[in-house]
Design an enzyme around this catalytic site. Structure first.
Site, PDB file in Angstrom:
ATOM      1  N   HIS A  66      -7.612   8.406  -1.292  1.00 36.09           N
ATOM      2  CA  HIS A  66      -6.706   8.971  -2.296  1.00 36.09           C
ATOM      3  C   HIS A  66      -7.182   8.654  -3.709  1.00 36.09           C
ATOM      4  O   HIS A  66      -7.003   9.465  -4.624  1.00 36.09           O
ATOM      5  CB  HIS A  66      -5.286   8.433  -2.081  1.00 36.09           C
ATOM      6  CG  HIS A  66      -4.577   9.081  -0.939  1.00 36.09           C
ATOM      7  ND1 HIS A  66      -3.211   9.301  -0.943  1.00 36.09           N
ATOM      8  CD2 HIS A  66      -5.018   9.584   0.241  1.00 36.09           C
ATOM      9  CE1 HIS A  66      -2.867   9.899   0.193  1.00 36.09           C
ATOM     10  NE2 HIS A  66      -3.947  10.066   0.927  1.00 36.09           N
ATOM     11  N   VAL A  97      -8.674  11.802  -6.666  1.00 28.24           N
ATOM     12  CA  VAL A  97      -7.922  12.018  -7.904  1.00 28.24           C
ATOM     13  C   VAL A  97      -8.640  11.300  -9.045  1.00 28.24           C
ATOM     14  O   VAL A  97      -8.661  10.073  -9.092  1.00 28.24           O
ATOM     15  CB  VAL A  97      -6.475  11.504  -7.776  1.00 28.24           C
ATOM     16  CG1 VAL A  97      -5.717  11.723  -9.077  1.00 28.24           C
ATOM     17  CG2 VAL A  97      -5.765  12.205  -6.620  1.00 28.24           C
ATOM     18  N   GLY A 126     -11.639  10.744  -9.462  1.00 33.22           N
ATOM     19  CA  GLY A 126     -12.806   9.995  -9.040  1.00 33.22           C
ATOM     20  C   GLY A 126     -12.475   8.587  -8.584  1.00 33.22           C
ATOM     21  O   GLY A 126     -11.336   8.123  -8.685  1.00 33.22           O
ATOM     22  N   ASP A 173     -12.154   5.392  -9.290  1.00 34.05           N
ATOM     23  CA  ASP A 173     -12.061   4.517 -10.470  1.00 34.05           C
ATOM     24  C   ASP A 173     -10.917   3.520 -10.396  1.00 34.05           C
ATOM     25  O   ASP A 173     -10.556   2.904 -11.401  1.00 34.05           O
ATOM     26  CB  ASP A 173     -11.927   5.356 -11.741  1.00 34.05           C
ATOM     27  CG  ASP A 173     -10.636   6.165 -11.785  1.00 34.05           C
ATOM     28  OD1 ASP A 173      -9.904   6.189 -10.766  1.00 34.05           O
ATOM     29  OD2 ASP A 173     -10.349   6.770 -12.840  1.00 34.05           O
ATOM     30  N   SER A 190      -7.835   4.050 -10.124  1.00 33.56           N
ATOM     31  CA  SER A 190      -6.605   4.481 -10.812  1.00 33.56           C
ATOM     32  C   SER A 190      -5.397   4.469  -9.889  1.00 33.56           C
ATOM     33  O   SER A 190      -4.261   4.374 -10.352  1.00 33.56           O
ATOM     34  CB  SER A 190      -6.791   5.871 -11.420  1.00 33.56           C
ATOM     35  OG  SER A 190      -7.225   6.808 -10.450  1.00 33.56           O
ATOM     36  N   HIS A 211      -8.654   9.111  10.716  1.00 32.97           N
ATOM     37  CA  HIS A 211      -7.346   9.124  11.373  1.00 32.97           C
ATOM     38  C   HIS A 211      -7.411   8.526  12.775  1.00 32.97           C
ATOM     39  O   HIS A 211      -6.400   8.489  13.475  1.00 32.97           O
ATOM     40  CB  HIS A 211      -6.794  10.552  11.429  1.00 32.97           C
ATOM     41  CG  HIS A 211      -6.400  11.085  10.091  1.00 32.97           C
ATOM     42  ND1 HIS A 211      -6.038  12.391   9.872  1.00 32.97           N
ATOM     43  CD2 HIS A 211      -6.305  10.476   8.875  1.00 32.97           C
ATOM     44  CE1 HIS A 211      -5.752  12.574   8.594  1.00 32.97           C
ATOM     45  NE2 HIS A 211      -5.912  11.417   7.965  1.00 32.97           N
ATOM     46  N   THR A 212      -8.597   8.067  13.186  1.00 29.89           N
ATOM     47  CA  THR A 212      -8.696   7.342  14.440  1.00 29.89           C
ATOM     48  C   THR A 212      -7.916   6.030  14.372  1.00 29.89           C
ATOM     49  O   THR A 212      -7.604   5.430  15.400  1.00 29.89           O
ATOM     50  CB  THR A 212     -10.169   7.058  14.807  1.00 29.89           C
ATOM     51  OG1 THR A 212     -10.216   6.410  16.072  1.00 29.89           O
ATOM     52  CG2 THR A 212     -10.849   6.175  13.779  1.00 29.89           C
ATOM     53  N   ASP A 246     -12.960   4.664  16.636  1.00 30.95           N
ATOM     54  CA  ASP A 246     -13.823   5.254  17.655  1.00 30.95           C
ATOM     55  C   ASP A 246     -13.695   6.775  17.658  1.00 30.95           C
ATOM     56  O   ASP A 246     -13.083   7.347  16.754  1.00 30.95           O
ATOM     57  CB  ASP A 246     -13.479   4.673  19.034  1.00 30.95           C
ATOM     58  CG  ASP A 246     -11.992   4.804  19.369  1.00 30.95           C
ATOM     59  OD1 ASP A 246     -11.340   5.752  18.860  1.00 30.95           O
ATOM     60  OD2 ASP A 246     -11.472   3.978  20.146  1.00 30.95           O
TER      61      ASP A 246
END
Length: 330
Positions: free
Chosen positions: A72, A76, A78, A80, A82, A194-195, A254
């Site tokens: 995330h 947004v 880059g 950095d 934030s 999402h594993t 995995d």
């Protein structure tokens, strides 16, 4: 014959140099490099690693939390840091970010590092390192993280619209990734994060009971999986209840996540679409090593895609700052 072998050797050497050049480019990125703090703060990476491990041992959910937070952050403005800034209208207050966790882990590592190397190591780098260490904590492969990022001074909730959404079509997902310099393979590899981790019932309930306002479930959900999801997320149940994104292997990094997509057992709508769309299905198949296709090692390719993502719009040199506290600009 001697000339032939000489030519082959020259060609082989050229290919080695070319591969090395590609790897170096991938690692160096936009002014970042592996081992950036080797002389200015040599213990930085080990401190991050031990901090992540300690928090993970008491709360395994911090691993997917930190990994998601890094994603995330990069999407947004880059990579950095934030996302770490507190404020009434900061990034972390945006709806997609309200359930992020692991902020305390990053702050803990920052406090320890500041005690021995004040003003040297950025929060953005700590987050990038912690994301890698979170994968390792869940039995995933490691990779070298280029460092040298500086921290941003802008954090706005309104900018979170750049983030992929759980209902996005594959075309929209690809467009959002391409805008950040990431291709379709990167999309599938990075979504493979999402594993590990969970989703709230609030984001999947319509898919179970009223998909696209049809009054019924998403037809792509496996018939034997649907009642399991409905039992976990009843129509009028607790919307905040969490559901594992990788059924049966939620704490292990995995390829079972991809097996679930193949079997119609993806939890998020956007995840399952990676199987139903031909342009992304081929990469799911390659990560699964399906016969007849050139296989891809998920852990290795995930690390490569993470390096690419971690170099999105980074601030280096004199741009940005090195925050003293990760939750506030200097």
């Amino acid at each position: 014959m001697e000339y032939y072998h000489h030519s082959i050797n020259k060609m082989a050497m050229f290919m080695v140099i070319l591969v090395l050049a590609i790897d170096v480019t991938m690692v160096l990125g936009q002014g970042t490099r592996v081992g950036f703090y080797s002389s200015t703060c040599p213990r930085a990476e080990s401190i991050v690693q031990s901090t992540v491990r300690a928090h993970f041992q008491s709360d395994p959910t911090v691993a997917p939390g930190i990994l998601r937070m890094h994603f995330h952050d990069c999407f947004v403005l880059g990579c950095d840091g934030s996302i770490l800034i507190e404020g009434s209208d900061a990034e972390r207050t945006a709806i997609p970010n309200r359930n992020l966790k692991g902020f305390d882990v990053i702050e803990d590592a920052k406090t320890q590092i500041e005690a021995i190397c004040p003003g040297v190591v950025s929060c953005a780098d700590i987050l990038a390192l912690a994301a890698r260490d979170s994968v390792v904590a869940t039995r995933g492969l490691t990779w070298s993280v280029p460092t040298g990022r500086r921290d941003g001074r802008v954090s706005r909730a309104a900018d979170a619209g750049d983030l992929p959404a759980f209902f996005d079509s594959v075309d929209i997902q690809k467009r959002k990734f391409l805008t950040k310099g990431l291709n379709t393979q990167d999309l599938v590899a990075l979504t493979g994060a999402h594993t590990i981790g969970t989703a709230g019932c609030a984001v999947i309930r319509d898919r179970l009971f009223n998909f696209n306002s049809t009054g019924g479930p998403d037809p792509s959900i496996d018939a034997t999986f649907l009642p399991q999801l409905r039992a976990l997320c009843p129509q009028n149940g607790d919307a905040s209840r969490r559901v594992g994104l990788d059924t049966g292997s939620v704490n292990n990094f995995d390829t079972s996540y991809f097996s679930n997509l193949r079997n119609g057992r993806g939890v998020l709508e956007s995840d399952q679409k990676l199987w139903t769309d031909a342009s992304t299905q081929v990469f799911v198949q390659r990560f699964l090593g399906i016969r007849g296709l050139l296989g891809l090692t998920f852990g290795v390719e995930f690390g490569r895609s993470m390096v690419k993502m971690s170099n999105i719009e980074v601030k280096t040199g004199t741009n940005g700052e090195i925050r003293k506290v990760c939750s506030a600009i200097n």
